[in-house]
Design a protein around this motif. Structure first.
Motif, short mmCIF file in Angstrom:
data_model
loop_
_atom_site.label_atom_id
_atom_site.label_comp_id
_atom_site.label_asym_id
_atom_site.label_seq_id
_atom_site.Cartn_x
_atom_site.Cartn_y
_atom_site.Cartn_z
N CYS A 32 0.81 -1.22 0.00
CA CYS A 32 0.00 0.00 0.00
C CYS A 32 0.84 1.27 0.00
CB CYS A 32 -0.92 0.01 1.23
SG CYS A 32 -2.13 -1.32 1.23
N ILE A 33 0.16 2.35 -0.33
CA ILE A 33 0.72 3.69 -0.20
C ILE A 33 0.27 4.27 1.14
CG2 ILE A 33 0.62 6.04 -1.11
CD1 ILE A 33 0.24 4.80 -3.88
N LYS A 34 1.21 4.82 1.89
CA LYS A 34 0.85 5.42 3.17
C LYS A 34 0.51 6.90 2.97
CE LYS A 34 3.39 4.35 6.73
NZ LYS A 34 4.47 4.36 7.78
N SER A 35 -0.58 7.34 3.58
CA SER A 35 -1.00 8.74 3.43
C SER A 35 -1.39 9.32 4.78
CB SER A 35 -2.19 8.84 2.48
OG SER A 35 -2.69 10.17 2.43
N GLU A 36 -1.03 10.59 4.96
CA GLU A 36 -1.49 11.34 6.12
C GLU A 36 -2.35 12.52 5.69
OE1 GLU A 36 1.85 12.44 8.51
OE2 GLU A 36 2.56 10.38 8.76
N PHE A 41 -10.18 11.78 4.46
CA PHE A 41 -10.94 11.19 5.57
C PHE A 41 -11.69 12.25 6.37
CE2 PHE A 41 -6.88 9.21 4.64
CZ PHE A 41 -7.31 8.00 4.12
N SER A 42 -11.90 13.41 5.72
CA SER A 42 -12.49 14.55 6.42
C SER A 42 -13.98 14.42 6.66
CB SER A 42 -12.21 15.84 5.63
OG SER A 42 -12.74 15.75 4.31
N ALA A 49 -4.20 8.55 12.44
CA ALA A 49 -3.28 9.59 11.98
C ALA A 49 -2.74 9.30 10.59
CB ALA A 49 -2.12 9.72 12.97
N GLU A 50 -2.59 8.03 10.25
CA GLU A 50 -2.11 7.65 8.93
C GLU A 50 -2.94 6.50 8.38
OE1 GLU A 50 1.93 6.73 9.78
OE2 GLU A 50 1.51 4.68 10.40
N HIS A 51 -2.95 6.42 7.06
CA HIS A 51 -3.77 5.42 6.40
C HIS A 51 -2.97 4.70 5.33
CE1 HIS A 51 -6.73 8.11 8.23
NE2 HIS A 51 -7.57 7.10 8.20
N TYR A 52 -3.31 3.45 5.10
CA TYR A 52 -2.71 2.66 4.05
C TYR A 52 -3.74 2.51 2.92
CZ TYR A 52 1.01 1.53 7.32
OH TYR A 52 2.07 1.61 8.19
N ILE A 53 -3.34 2.88 1.70
CA ILE A 53 -4.26 2.92 0.57
C ILE A 53 -3.84 1.85 -0.43
CG2 ILE A 53 -5.22 4.34 -1.27
CD1 ILE A 53 -4.31 6.80 0.40
N ILE A 78 -6.74 -1.28 5.79
CA ILE A 78 -6.41 -0.74 4.47
C ILE A 78 -7.64 -0.05 3.88
CG2 ILE A 78 -5.70 -1.31 2.11
CD1 ILE A 78 -4.19 -3.70 3.26
N VAL A 79 -7.42 1.11 3.26
CA VAL A 79 -8.43 1.80 2.48
C VAL A 79 -8.29 1.30 1.04
CG1 VAL A 79 -9.29 4.04 1.72
CG2 VAL A 79 -8.25 3.80 3.99
N PRO A 80 -9.27 0.60 0.49
CA PRO A 80 -9.08 -0.02 -0.82
C PRO A 80 -8.78 0.95 -1.96
CG PRO A 80 -10.85 -1.12 0.34
CD PRO A 80 -10.49 0.09 1.16
#
Length: 541
Positions: A32-36, A41-42, A49-53, A78-80
């Motif tokens: 996955c790609i990590k995103s902050e 996610f608003s 704090a962080e998400h895996y996409i 994971i966020v698909p």
């Protein structure tokens, strides 16, 4: 458009048709790609704090991902899919599942108002330690004593429907602030393969026949299956969601969304799961253009089928052409694109629907330190006061929902678009309210009223359990503006006998050429211009 073979980890490019060759793809955190980036996610104020996409599409045009019927299984938190500033994107022919769902399911052996005896089903790993209940996955575990857990008692015979409760497990709990309903406390004891839950349960939950299951969520709603933000022309076709962790389809500030053959099925005989999705199947904020949903089947969600709305904001102060306001909604945070440059807005007196003026937004400034929105408008603000309500008049799609079946699920359908909305040739088989028309300036701050709505050729079952269609607006009504929703037509539909609809502060309701297996009744309160052409019993309150 060029063609390319899809491979896991491939870098996606514009103007490309990707075709899968495998029957199954397993996606792990390492893939996955990590995103902050909080913008993605608003829609919720509760998030990690962080998400895996799993699949991240940004600034792309003219892309088709054709998975050829493959199943994509996600392992872990994971966020698909996330689509950001994309145009003409097609996601087609695929299934999505998780290795371990973010809810837990158990068979109920005994339940009264103070105690429940359950046995957790296979496939839902857990442990009990020092009186705390933990949900366990291969790459994660969750101690169920923070935020909230939604608990739903599920009657497997289909004869009963039970209310939900919010609770947390353990001797010390940390509930959410300002929840939509009280959050209880459950004490956990383990007796061999059984769990004894001690707490306060609804009296209607009392049972000992073995026909009921308990399902409860334990994850914040920040892992939507497919999120699209600032996008245009999104097509999702032939998509089966075996399980989703939050909202299945989340659209924010996007235009033209087309969904064809989107299915969520409870799997009694296969994996035994009773839940297909932890939240809504479709949820849209501030979207415009077309929204089309057709040939789809939805059941097993722990919230709504379709929820389309924008949000009211509240005036804090004004400075010449600058409008300073605050979001009071219990969900979306400051980064949620509820109002954007170019949007037309209306400002109402206080929390009423008495219009003061309309303006156009020329610039948006987010004051993160003070949690305020600053909108630079096209004209000087005159007569606008603190506490006035602001509505986005632009974020309302034209809605068409047709040839869909909505089975058994916990929520309802919420359609709040000022543009023309048609629900045609659909079946509603849930035992709660099938569709509700809301809008409020008290808790969710969701807008707005419908002005042109048509039900045509639909079938509504279980009417004897309560009205299928409910209208109300939680705003302040006045003699100047006594109504909220307007101009609704119900025609050529079928209803089981009972109360077909409940109207409150509605102006214009036409009911014609509808059928029933018995007497149909309509409950009317504070409403006007009710037209009907057949044996409908109207009850005025």
């Amino acid at each position: 458009m060029k063609e390319s073979i899809f491979n896991k980890g491939i870098s996606l490019e514009s103007d490309t048709y990707y075709k899968a060759t495998e029957n199954r793809y397993d996606i792990y955190l390492a893939d996955c790609i990590k995103s902050e980036n909080e913008k993605y996610f608003s829609y919720t104020r509760k998030k990690f704090a962080e998400h895996y996409i799993g699949f991240f599409l940004k600034d792309l045009k003219n892309v088709t991902l054709d998975f050829q019927g493959a199943t994509i299984v996600f392992h872990g938190r994971i966020v698909p899919f996330i689509l950001d500033n994309c145009e003409n994107i097609k996601l087609i022919n695929f299934q999505i599942d998780y290795d371990r769902p973010f809810y837990t399911q158990a068979r109920v052996f005994e339940c009264n108002s103070k105690q429940m005896k359950i046995k957790i089903d296979p496939g839902f790993d857990y442990r009990v330690e020092d009186g705390y209940l933990y949900a366990v996955g291969d790459s994660w575990e969750k101690k169920l004593n923070r935020n909230d857990c939604l608990l739903w008692l599920f009657d497997r015979t289909g004869k009963k429907e039970y209310p939900i409760i919010l609770s947390l497990f353990g001797p010390e709990i940390f509930p959410n602030e300002n929840p939509p309903m009280p959050i209880g406390q459950i004490f956990v004891e383990q007796e061999d393969e059984y769990l004894i839950l001690n707490g306060d349960f609804p009296q209607s939950w009392e049972c000992n026949d073995g026909n009921n299951s308990l399902v409860f969520t334990h994850e914040v709603r920040d892992k939507c299956t497919i999120t699209f933000v600032d996008c245009k022309n999104i097509y999702i076709e032939n998509f089966i969601l075996l399980y989703g962790a939050a909202y299945a389809l989340m659209g924010m500030h996007s235009e033209n969304i087309y969904i064809d053959n989107f299915s969520l099925y409870m799997d009694y005989e296969g994996n035994g799961r009773l839940v297909t999705n932890n939240a809504d199947a479709v949820h849209l904020f501030n979207c415009k253009g077309d929204f089309v949903l057709k040939n789809s089947h939805m059941e097993g969600m722990l919230d709504d089928t379709v929820n389309i709305h924008n949000n009211y904001l509240i005036v804090e102060s004004v400075q010449n052409k600058t409008l300073i306001c605050k979001s009071r909604t219990a969900t979306a945070d400051l980064l949620c694109p509820l109002f954007e440059r170019g949007d037309n807005i209306a400002i109402y007196r206080g929390k009423t629907q008495e219009l003061k003026n309309t303006y156009k937004i020329e610039n948006v400034i987010l004051d993160k330190e003070k949690n305020l929105f600053r909108y630079e408008l096209n004209d000087v603000l005159v007569g606008i006061e603190q506490g006035d309500v602001i509505e986005n008049l632009s974020g309302h799609p034209i809605v068409l929902i047709e040839n869909c079946t909505f089975g058994r699920f916990r929520g309802t359908m919420r359609l709040q678009s000022r543009n023309k909305t048609i629900v045609r040739n659909c079946e509603f088989r849930n035992k709660g309210k099938s569709i509700i028309f809301t809008g409020d300036t008290t808790y969710w701050f969701e807008s707005g009223p419908v002005n042109n709505f048509l039900f045509e050729g639909c079938k509504f079952y279980y009417t004897e359990m309560g009205p299928r269609i409910c209208f109300y607006g939680d705003v302040e009504f006045t003699s100047v503006e006594p109504f909220y929703h307007k101009n609704i037509t119900v025609q050529n539909c079928y209803f089981d006998c009972g109360i077909i609809a409940s109207l409150n502060h509605v102006d214009g309701f036409t009911f014609k050429n509808n059928m029933s297996n018995g007497v149909m009744r309509l409950s009317v309160q504070n409403s006007d211009n009710i037209i009907f052409d057949q044996n409908l019993v109207v009850e005025y309150k």
